[in-house]
Write a protein that holds these residues in place. Structure first.
Motif, PDB file in Angstrom:
ATOM      1  N   UNK A  67      -3.331  11.114 102.458  1.00 13.32           N
ATOM      2  CA  UNK A  67      -4.607  11.543 103.022  1.00 13.32           C
ATOM      3  C   UNK A  67      -5.459  10.342 103.400  1.00 13.32           C
ATOM      4  N   UNK A  68      -4.780   9.252 103.801  1.00 16.93           N
ATOM      5  CA  UNK A  68      -5.451   8.047 104.271  1.00 16.93           C
ATOM      6  C   UNK A  68      -6.537   7.579 103.289  1.00 16.93           C
ATOM      7  N   UNK A  69      -6.146   7.561 101.999  1.00 19.90           N
ATOM      8  CA  UNK A  69      -7.019   7.015 100.993  1.00 19.90           C
ATOM      9  C   UNK A  69      -8.017   7.990 100.408  1.00 19.90           C
ATOM     10  N   UNK A  70      -8.017   9.241 100.841  1.00 16.01           N
ATOM     11  CA  UNK A  70      -8.895  10.245 100.243  1.00 16.01           C
ATOM     12  C   UNK A  70      -8.180  10.884  99.057  1.00 16.01           C
ATOM     13  N   UNK A  71      -8.967  11.355  98.051  1.00 17.03           N
ATOM     14  CA  UNK A  71      -8.338  11.758  96.792  1.00 17.03           C
ATOM     15  C   UNK A  71      -7.632  13.106  96.850  1.00 17.03           C
ATOM     16  N   UNK A  72      -6.622  13.215  96.028  1.00 13.80           N
ATOM     17  CA  UNK A  72      -5.948  14.466  95.686  1.00 13.80           C
ATOM     18  C   UNK A  72      -5.805  14.412  94.169  1.00 13.80           C
ATOM     19  N   UNK A  73      -6.903  14.724  93.481  1.00 15.31           N
ATOM     20  CA  UNK A  73      -7.002  14.482  92.042  1.00 15.31           C
ATOM     21  C   UNK A  73      -5.881  15.155  91.267  1.00 15.31           C
TER      22      UNK A  73
END
Length: 852
Positions: free
Chosen positions: A529-535
């Motif tokens: 996700x291009x550095x966005x979180x998927x906690x």
């Protein structure tokens, strides 16, 4: 001009200096040399610190001699002020003029004698030499195609002139117009004398490639193919010159074989409009190089970023030790001889007037005079016709490089270079053998290098070089730069380039996604996700995940469905059990509309009043509490009927519709053999006999020698036995006894049930195999329990377990008529029911072979 004097003039005109193939000394071995380093090591660029490097222009100029030195100790100031004229317009020095710094300069006639000191005199035996090198790089560039391959091109002009193996006496005579009387009337024999010059352009294509990269050990190789275009070339060579001077203008003996030639064009006086034309045919040249690096800490230079793993740090040097080898300037060019130049030989004892050469104004006129002398003087002979060609070889040399990485940006480099051209080959230019040691501070945009080098012409010298971003400057001898000490020559270089360096990607949030590609720069995330979180790591970005802290499914917008029933856990009352939407995700396995978590009998449809458990016979007693769940009965009888009201439940009553005593399982006592004695009182219930003999005949029916009244098997011949119940019965083999005992010992049921455990099956199967082989045998199966619970329930359980064994035997092919079932509940214990061990022994099913 006299012949030997002409040689001296030739020296003076050319400055008589040679170049070192190791141009850009100090910088060429740097990790940031880029395109400037490929002349020394063609493999240097690949896997280096540059994406691309464009050398817009650079120049290296060097001249050295071991014939003498300039002494700067009397100079009052640096070069410019010390040599500034009193009159800038005329360039004249006036020792009584206004410039206070030029009073140290004496008149020209004595200047050289005072400030230029020779390293030789008439008694010297050490040969002397003079060397000059010029290299101008018009455009060099290198770039990486990928991490393992780099290519580039170069365009440069080079000029090398070298005079070596000069005898000091000859040098003295040339310097003094032969006017040294002490050297007259002596014969001098020169072993070797070389004067060589060539200038040319190079157009090179460079290819370099990594050939081994296994972590600790790294290797690469490269080569440069060069298209050569020569402009000037000249040579004078002899290895047997002998002469004897009568005076300063006459020889009384002259002998030698001379290889002599020069190119057409510039050297024979041709003028051009614009750029000069090539004087040679196009030639080919080649440089080859190999580099090895030892990388003991290679793992420290690997990283993961932007979805890639195990990536090399392109911005850092990884080696502890680097060693290289290269062979340079293989090849040459063919020139057409200019003027009347050609090889000739001389051998004359006649007096020869050297003034015949006074009319020579250049090489063409000198050629004409030599041609005239050959024609008109005996002892002078042409060795070849004029107008030929000659092949001029490049200054082929080998170089070894060693670099040690001390710490961070500190390095030390050792580089050696050695000519492999034959000194007796007239058609070549040579490089001087040299060893250089360079400690360096070598950082990406700034480098400071201190090259210390040694060769036989310059002696020891220590230089200074620096890289300041795109600018490179250096001098190989600080004495030249600072004007101190004894100066044997000068070498300096400068360059301007456009370097594009590899960098290390910035990653502010440390999520292994570079900031340039990171859409959530300050929040750690994942590459997907291009550095966005998927906690929760479910492959759904947090901003689109309704359950960001719990892994889920895309169809439920990131929320989980642990039981896979198609109902997300947040809407599922039974998230761990697959269920139905109409029951809010809870299961109802038996379909009784009572959800399994609230159903005491989840696998059997039942009634709400019994928490989902069934009442199959509808007698108001749930099946698990009903001793007879398939037949309705009163609660007093645990749900079992007693049709004949004889106090024996139908399930236990062999005659459920006819009252009978319990001792005969609810049936009235019969008289099977009709001898007037009920079977219970008849010792031979199946054979008629007198009452006085307890219903047994005075006979031996099976003729086994045992009267029927004492024979436990009166109809089957057997053997006497003291064991109760076996007198007169056939003897059972030990193997069969063991099978019977094993089946008994291993027989176990599930708690409070009549289901045989899996581990009991093998031994029961063996017993069934015995019965199949002995069809005349029957099996009596008797069930027993301990006294835990009510007697009625125990009696029912003992019967069920005995019947379960019977059903198993039938499943193995044993006819049911051969199997009889007895059940006794808790009435026949064989051990104490007050102990766990005793109760375990009492819970049993006995199996006995019956003979009839």
């Amino acid at each position: 001009m006299k012949t030997l004097k002409l040689l001296g003039v030739f020296i003076a005109l050319n400055l008589c200096f040679t170049g070192f193939s190791q141009n850009y000394l100090g910088v060429a071995g740097s990790n940031y040399a880029g395109a400037m380093g490929i002349d020394l090591q063609p493999a240097s660029f690949v896997d280096g610190r540059f994406v691309t490097d464009v050398n817009l222009a650079s120049m290296n100029f060097g001249l050295w001699t071991n014939a003498g030195y300039f002494d700067t100790r009397d100079m009052p100031k640096w070069w410019r002020k010390s040599f500034s004229p009193d009159d800038p317009n005329t360039g004249e020095y006036n020792l009584t003029g206004n410039n206070p710094h030029n009073d140290w300069i004496l008149p020209d006639s004595t200047f050289a004698d005072r400030y230029v000191f020779r390293n030789y005199d008439a008694s010297s035996t050490k040969k002397i030499g003079f060397y000059n090198n010029i290299q101008v790089d018009a455009l060099n560039f290198m770039f990486h195609i990928n991490r393992n391959i780099a290519v580039g091109a170069s365009v440069k002009f080079r000029s090398i002139t070298n005079i070596d193996d000069v005898d000091p006496k000859l040098a003295l005579l040339a310097e003094n117009d032969l006017d040294i009387a002490t050297l007259w009337n002596q014969q001098f024999d020169e072993e070797l004398l070389n004067l060589n010059h060539m200038s040319w352009a190079e157009y090179g294509l460079v290819y370099s490639q990594v050939i081994k990269d296994d972590g600790e050990h790294f290797m690469k190789a490269g080569g440069k193919a060069k298209w050569l275009q020569g402009y000037t070339a000249a040579y004078v060579h002899t290895d047997n010159l002998s002469y004897n001077l009568l005076n300063d203008d006459t020889t009384q003996y002259l002998s030698g074989d001379f290889a002599y030639g020069h190119s057409q064009g510039l050297l024979d006086g041709t003028t051009y409009d614009g750029l000069p034309e090539s004087a040679s045919k196009f030639g080919l040249g080649l440089d080859l190089g190999f580099v090895y690096e030892w990388r003991p800490d290679w793992e420290e230079y690997k990283y993961d970023m932007d979805g890639q793993t195990n990536i090399w740090r392109r911005d850092q040097d990884k080696y502890k030790i680097r060693a290289g080898a290269s062979i340079l300037d293989i090849g040459g060019m063919r020139f057409a001889k200019g003027g009347l130049s050609r090889d000739f030989n001389v051998n004359t004892n006649n007096l020869f007037d050297l003034t015949v050469f006074d009319e020579a104004t250049g090489l063409v006129s000198f050629d004409s005079i030599v041609d005239s002398v050959i024609t008109n003087n005996p002892g002078w002979n042409a060795a070849e016709d004029a107008g030929g060609t000659f092949f001029m070889q490049l200054p082929t040399a080998v170089s070894l490089q060693f670099d040690y990485h001390i710490y961070k940006w500190f390095y030390v480099n050792v580089t050696g270079i050695a000519s492999i051209q034959n000194r007796r080959n007239p058609h070549r230019v040579r490089t001087a053998n040299q060893l250089a040691i360079t400690p360096s501070f070598d950082q990406a945009w700034f480098g400071l290098h201190l090259p210390m080098s040694m060769n036989k012409y310059s002696g020891f010298k220590a230089g200074l070089a620096t890289r300041l971003g795109p600018i490179t400057v250096g001098v190989t001898d600080m004495r030249t730069l600072f004007a101190f000490g004894k100066i044997k020559g000068a070498e300096f270089y400068a360059g301007l380039r456009v370097p594009v360096l590899y960098g290390h990607p910035s990653d502010e949030d440390g999520d292994l996604v570079s900031d340039d590609l990171d859409e959530c720069v300050t929040t750690p995330g994942v590459w997907a996700f291009r550095g966005c979180p998927d906690t929760d790591g479910d492959g759904i970005q947090d901003t689109e995940d309704e359950c960001p802290l719990e892994a889920g499914l895309e169809q439920f917008k990131g929320c989980p469905d642990k039981d896979g029933d198609g109902i997300p856990d947040k809407d599922d009352n039974c998230p761990d059990l697959a269920g139905l939407a109409e029951l809010q995700g809870c299961p109802d396995a038996d379909g009784d509309s009572i959800i399994d978590p609230e159903d005491d009998c989840p696998e059997t449809a039942g009634l709400a009043e019994f928490n989902g458990c069934p009442d199959t016979d509808g007698d108001g007693i749930k099946d698990e509490d009903d001793a007879c769940p398939d037949v309705p009965g009163p609660l007093a009888n645990n749900g079992c009927p007693d049709t004949d009201n004889d106090g024996i439940l139908d399930f236990l009553d062999d005659c459920p519709e006819i009252p009978g005593p319990q001792e005969n399982n609810g049936c009235p006592w019969p008289d099977t053999d009709e001898d007037g004695l009920l079977d219970k009182d008849d010792k031979c219930p199946y054979i008629a006999g007198p009452v006085e003999n307890d219903g047994c005949p005075y006979s031996d029916t099976d003729e086994d020698g045992i009267l029927d009244k004492d024979d436990d098997c009166p109809t089957v011949a057997g053997v006497p036995s003291s064991e109760e119940g076996k007198n007169g019965c056939p003897e059972i083999e030990e193997e069969v006894k063991e099978i019977l005992q094993t089946a008994f010992d291993n027989l176990e049921f599930e708690t409070a049930r009549d289901k045989i455990k899996e581990e009991s099956i093998p031994s029961l199967t063996e017993l069934a195999d015995v019965l199949v082989k002995r069809p005349e045998w029957k099996l009596q199966i008797a069930g027993h329990t301990d006294n835990v619970g009510d007697a009625q329930g125990n009696l029912i359980l003992s019967k069920k377990r005995a019947e379960s064994v019977k059903r198993f035997m039938e499943s193995k092919g044993i006819d049911g008529s051969r199997l009889s079932v007895l059940f006794f509940g808790e009435t026949q214990p064989i051990a104490d029911n007050d102990t766990p061990e005793g109760r375990q022994k009492n819970r049993r099913v006995e199996m006995t072979i019956i003979f009839e």
